[in-house]
Each structure stands twice: as C-alpha cells, then as structure tokens.
Enzyme design. Sequence first.
Site, PDB file in Angstrom:
ATOM      1  N   LYS A 106      -6.567   6.825   6.803  1.00  0.00           N
ATOM      2  CA  LYS A 106      -6.598   8.271   6.975  1.00  0.00           C
ATOM      3  C   LYS A 106      -5.188   8.866   7.064  1.00  0.00           C
ATOM      4  CE  LYS A 106     -11.049   8.032   9.342  1.00  0.00           C
ATOM      5  NZ  LYS A 106     -11.897   8.469   8.220  1.00  0.00           N
ATOM      6  N   GLN A 116      -8.495  10.695  13.839  1.00  0.00           N
ATOM      7  CA  GLN A 116      -8.269  11.986  13.189  1.00  0.00           C
ATOM      8  C   GLN A 116      -7.047  12.715  13.740  1.00  0.00           C
ATOM      9  OE1 GLN A 116      -9.895  13.027  10.592  1.00  0.00           O
ATOM     10  NE2 GLN A 116     -11.557  11.544  10.574  1.00  0.00           N
ATOM     11  N   CYS A 150     -21.271  10.520  10.273  1.00  0.00           N
ATOM     12  CA  CYS A 150     -21.287   9.487  11.326  1.00  0.00           C
ATOM     13  C   CYS A 150     -21.236  10.125  12.713  1.00  0.00           C
ATOM     14  CB  CYS A 150     -20.129   8.510  11.150  1.00  0.00           C
ATOM     15  SG  CYS A 150     -20.205   7.547   9.642  1.00  0.00           S
ATOM     16  N   HIS A 160     -17.730  10.056  17.052  1.00  0.00           N
ATOM     17  CA  HIS A 160     -18.102   9.297  15.853  1.00  0.00           C
ATOM     18  C   HIS A 160     -18.942   8.104  16.305  1.00  0.00           C
ATOM     19  CE1 HIS A 160     -17.486   6.597  12.395  1.00  0.00           C
ATOM     20  NE2 HIS A 160     -17.076   7.641  11.695  1.00  0.00           N
ATOM     21  N   ASP A 187     -10.124   7.599  20.715  1.00  0.00           N
ATOM     22  CA  ASP A 187     -10.233   7.454  19.264  1.00  0.00           C
ATOM     23  C   ASP A 187      -9.237   8.419  18.626  1.00  0.00           C
ATOM     24  OD1 ASP A 187     -10.871   7.699  16.584  1.00  0.00           O
ATOM     25  OD2 ASP A 187     -13.006   8.069  16.887  1.00  0.00           O
TER      26      ASP A 187
END
Length: 407
Positions: free
Chosen positions: A227, A204, A365, A124, A201
């Site tokens: 999220k 997700q 993104c 991302h 990261d």
Amino acid sequence: MSTTHDWAAIRADFPLLTREVHGKPLVYLDSANTGQKPAKVIDTVDDFFRQHNANVSRAVHALGTEATEAYEASRTKLAGFLKAHRDELVLCSGTTFAINIVAYSWALPRLKAGDAILVSRMEHHANIVPWQLVAERTGAVIKVAEIREDGTLDLDALYAAMTPDVKLLALAHVSNVLGTVNPVKEICREARRRGITTVIDGSQAAPHRAVDVPSLGCDFYAITGHKMCGPTGTGALWARREHLAAMPPFLGGGEMIKEVRFAGTVFNDGPHRFEAGTPNIAGHIGLGAAVDYLSAIGMDAIEAREAELLAHANEELRKVDGLRILGEAPEKAAVISFLVAGAHAHDLATLLDLEGVAVRSGQHCAHPLLQFYGVPATCRASFAFYNTHDEIERFVAALRKVRHLLA
C-alpha cells in the site's frame, strides 16, 4: 526532491499510470487497495533478480552477502521511516501476518476466560478475525467500541469500555473504508493508564502520513508494504523490545534459531525469532526502495497533496444528484466511500471501469462497519499523491454518465 513539488513529474515515475483501459486513459482510484509502484521500485526488484539473487543469512559467498546486506538495509530504512529501532521491526508479509504474530505469540499465551479484547466497529477483518480465533481458544470475549454516524469513534464510549477485564485494544490508525483518522496517541495513552496492551493497524496510515511509532505510545504497530508503493507480500510488525523478548516464536524453522538439538532448541533474538524460513527477499528490498522514494518526496508533502485532492473530490461529488458519502470525520485520509441512489455498488464500479475509472466496490473487508450503516456494499474511491485534479474531474464526469445509464 525540492520542497516545491512537480507533481506531474512525480506521476511520470509510475509506468502503469500511462496505460489505457477499455480504450480510455486509466484513472486509478484504488490506492487503499494497493498502491502503484514507481520505476525505482520496479527496477530495484528487477536488479536484485538479475544481479544479486541469493538467499539471505545462508551463505558467505558474494551473492549471499549482497542479498543479506540489501535485505537488512531495507529493515534499517523502514525502521527509520517509522522513527523506530531496527531490532524492534519484524519483517513479514504485511499487516494481516503481523497482527497474527501478536495474536498467537502475545495474546494466546496470556489471555484466559474472563478477559476481554476490545476492537472498534470500523476494523478491517484482519484486525477482528485473529482476535476471534484467540478468544475461542482462550475463553476471552470480544467487546466492540462503537462509532458515530459521521464515522468517528465515540471516545467516551470507548474509554467507558476500557474496563479492568480488557487486556488488549486493537484499533485502526486510519479506516480503510471511511478514511477516519483515529486519535491513536490519545487513545493509547488512556489504554496504557489502564494497563491495556494496544495493537494499531497502520496499513492505511503509513503510506499517507508521517508516522512516529514510539511517540504514539502503542505496544504493536503493523504496516503493509504494497500500500506504500512497495511490492506485495511485504510489511512489518513494530513491537516494543520487552514484548519481542517475552514472546514465543510464531513459526518454527530456519533463521529463527540459534541452535537446534533433539533435546531442545535455542531461539534467535527478536525480531529474527519471528522470521522463520526464506523471506520475500526481493520484495522487501523493493520496499526499501519505496521507503527511499516516499522519503525523498516527504510524507508531510504527500499528506498535504492528498488532502488537497480529497477536498476537490468532495466538492465535486457533492454536485452529483443522489450521491451519499459514508464517513465525514473532521480528520480524514483521502478515501471516499459512496453510494448512488438506485444503483448497486458493483454495477457502478463495473460501468466506471468501462470508462477507464478504477474504484473498488464491495464490503471492503469490513462487514461489521457496513452493517452499522445498513448497506450491503459501497463504492470506494481512494486517492494517492500521484493522482491529479483532472482525474477527479474525469471520475465525476464518468459517474454522472453511469448514473444516467442506471437511472
């Protein structure tokens, strides 16, 4: 909740999912963008403003004490959710802010000309742009770990790229476009053997699977609250204690100090030294409620439910003529990026919306990733445990209808 879940009852916890769009029942397939909120989270935020609204760590009166206790309780809940210690968790606005903390407080003071930052093709922008800014200011360079056509990382190439000049590796746990689940534990082990600091990261990953951050072996792990059924503007950075202790503050102001004199300032201990100013108090208290909600269902049950939905969606979408799915890694989260021959992604998404189906279209993104596949944009359907098999059927039926309109 019981181990045999009533998914229809769980879905009923989400008020927004009962609404209609353009006169049709909403089919919300954009959870990779933002997750919907259960009534428990909405009610918790509402209750804070109605009954407890005050600033944290600023007053000894009852409201101030209640606000501080609720806010810090959310830190404790979130730390437990990640199998971490609360004094390793910086509360912030989300993954973007968390990565920037690492970029400016860890990387900027340490990197120099001749050093390299290694990122993957599937990142991302929030895990690319901060490193570019740091590289510009330090003279470091960006190296890219490539992927295969199926959306998996080329691990041999990745490990070959871990040369002595690489000081930091930035990597997504789960791709927001492809759904690829990267073997971060193995990758972090190899990076650690080479003395490379790792930034993962987890935006997700944390909403969809159990995450035991210490066991991953990374140095930093970032998550986004909105999220994972929490309010927007919430999230956290997990960092090893030794890093937090050695890093200078990212921002200056209130709360992140112990003592201020004109001759100099003594900063607070981590994580509070990275939490300058008034935080999103209600939001993070709501995130604590979201953690409670997800934990009650069980992350293993959520992962299994979403794998089932993904399998059904893949099976049905393969029956649609002219449809191409990008990214078919053996281990995937419930994300499908797709194209239909002869139709632009934005046109597809617009017409699907008129059928009540919400998917995202665009570059998500992740410009470098779509450049790899040679496409200007995709549609992305992303599923969560509150989706249903019937919604998948309606999505595919709408897609067939839209495809004929665009043919």
